[in-house]
Design an enzyme around this catalytic site. Sequence first.
Site, PDB file in Angstrom:
ATOM      1  N   ASP A   1     -28.538 -34.445 -20.578  1.00  0.00           N
ATOM      2  CA  ASP A   1     -27.702 -34.611 -21.763  1.00  0.00           C
ATOM      3  C   ASP A   1     -26.250 -34.870 -21.340  1.00  0.00           C
ATOM      4  OD1 ASP A   1     -29.836 -34.178 -23.475  1.00  0.00           O
ATOM      5  OD2 ASP A   1     -29.551 -31.999 -23.428  1.00  0.00           O
TER       6      ASP A   1
ATOM      7  N   HIS B   1     -30.977 -40.353 -20.008  1.00  0.00           N
ATOM      8  CA  HIS B   1     -30.799 -39.478 -21.168  1.00  0.00           C
ATOM      9  C   HIS B   1     -32.053 -38.667 -21.495  1.00  0.00           C
ATOM     10  CE1 HIS B   1     -28.386 -37.947 -24.301  1.00  0.00           C
ATOM     11  NE2 HIS B   1     -27.651 -39.014 -24.488  1.00  0.00           N
TER      12      HIS B   1
END
Length: 545
Positions: A522, A518
Amino acid sequence: MAEVINMPRLSDTMEEGTVATWLKKVGDKIEEGDILAEIETDKATMEFESFHEGTLLYIGIQEGETTKVDELLAIIGEEGEDISDLIDGGASDKKKETPEDTSSDDDKKEEASDEKSTSDELPDGVTVVTMPRLSDTMEEGTVATWLKKIGDKVEEGDILAEIETDKATMEFESFQSGTLLYIGLEEGDTAKVDSLLAIIGPEGTDAAAIAKNFQSSSEKKEAAPKKKSADSDKKESSKPAVKEEKKEVSSSSSSATSDGSRVFVSPLARKMAEEKGINLSQVKGSGENGRIIKRDIENYTPEVSAAPATVGQVAASGVEDFDEKPNSQMRKVIAKRLAESKFTAPHYYLNVEFDMEKAIAFREQVNAIPDTRISFNDMIVKACALALKEFPQVNSQWFDDKIRLNNHVHIGVAVAVEDGLVVPVVRFADGLSLSEIGAKVKDYAGRSRTKKLTPQEMEGSTFTISNLGMFGIESFTSIINQPNSAILSVGAIVEKPVVKDGKIVVGHTMKLSLACDHRTVDGATGAEFLQTLKGFVENPISMLV
């Protein structure tokens, strides 16, 4: 005390290296395991990690510059430390005398005589061969096989031994010519990088004395702070140390049987016996003085008792029992790397299911062409490579101070082997045809299982694919192969009812799971990547356009 970092030998044939990129700058804090720089060798551009902690005080080779192996690369030490003497000296064996150095004159003379005995007094033509660093992450190696024996003539370029590293079993060639005078590690023995491996020199040279005085660079560093101020202390500590050293140099070990007798066994034979669950007390040794050696384990046949099972024997089957085997170098590194990835990179997972009807038909058509054979995995590799070109964020790598968006696509293909998992890399996969990808993956998989892959063939991936579909696994998740940003888990193609044009029909689907970091990818980016991948897989003819 400051540590001098020299240009490392990152491949068995490397003679000089070029600094491609510095990932740390002067003044940065360095932790053990941090990547200092990317070094371009004769085979690949490889990450070079630090084995020391402190502050980066000096950089000796700038980006784009080339220098020979063992030349000054950098210096790590305490902030504000005076390193002028080290810079002038340019090598780690030139020690700086500080005002706090309270060693007596006798100590200094003793040190000087030790250095002279191990370096200046080395006979002409004699070379001490140490355990090489055959991969960028290698910390210790195991001698799998000696291809030369004591007394053999050795020419430059001859293969001395096969060394098992944390990644593969590799041939180690000699860089010297002469006679093999001494072997410091027997087959199956493990030692740290720079430990004594062998001695080569003119026939008749007393190699035993050289071996006795040899100290690796790490041993010298460990011994330095342990000096005693009183002569009595030196005498007390020196005697048992010699005895202990003799025990470690011994090429065989012994163990006791139930009747108290001793069994003598070579390290390799002991390792093989542990792996096969063989009781050494039942093996007859054919080596010197009854020593159990490799061929005794290979030829061992357990005795089969013809007596019927008794009640007592049946009851014994309920007793807790287990086997133990030492962790291989590969297993140790797998554990370390995956734990680092899982607990440092914030993983999240995106799961999809693809319609494989057109992919099945496409593969049948391609494989109908003479001398052509592709797999579904080859199709996935090609589709991923094309999709990654459109989504460099998924093809990126995370570093503490930056994100690298790769414009090239090097796809790692996970291959299961006996000791764990290796990831050979299909380089520039987007520019390869399906048949070229298939040939490379087949070659890598075959050599993976025989431990013949080189470290360079397992480095530099920008994305990884793990496929367990051939084992019948429908869906699973994987741990990211850092510093990459994502890994794709591929399941089996399953025949099941699906809805098409409002009707339930028999179809074929495949589930995939994309694990993303992450910090770099995204959720929306990962989802868009999978949609693009879906387009290539469900319409494979588009991969040929």
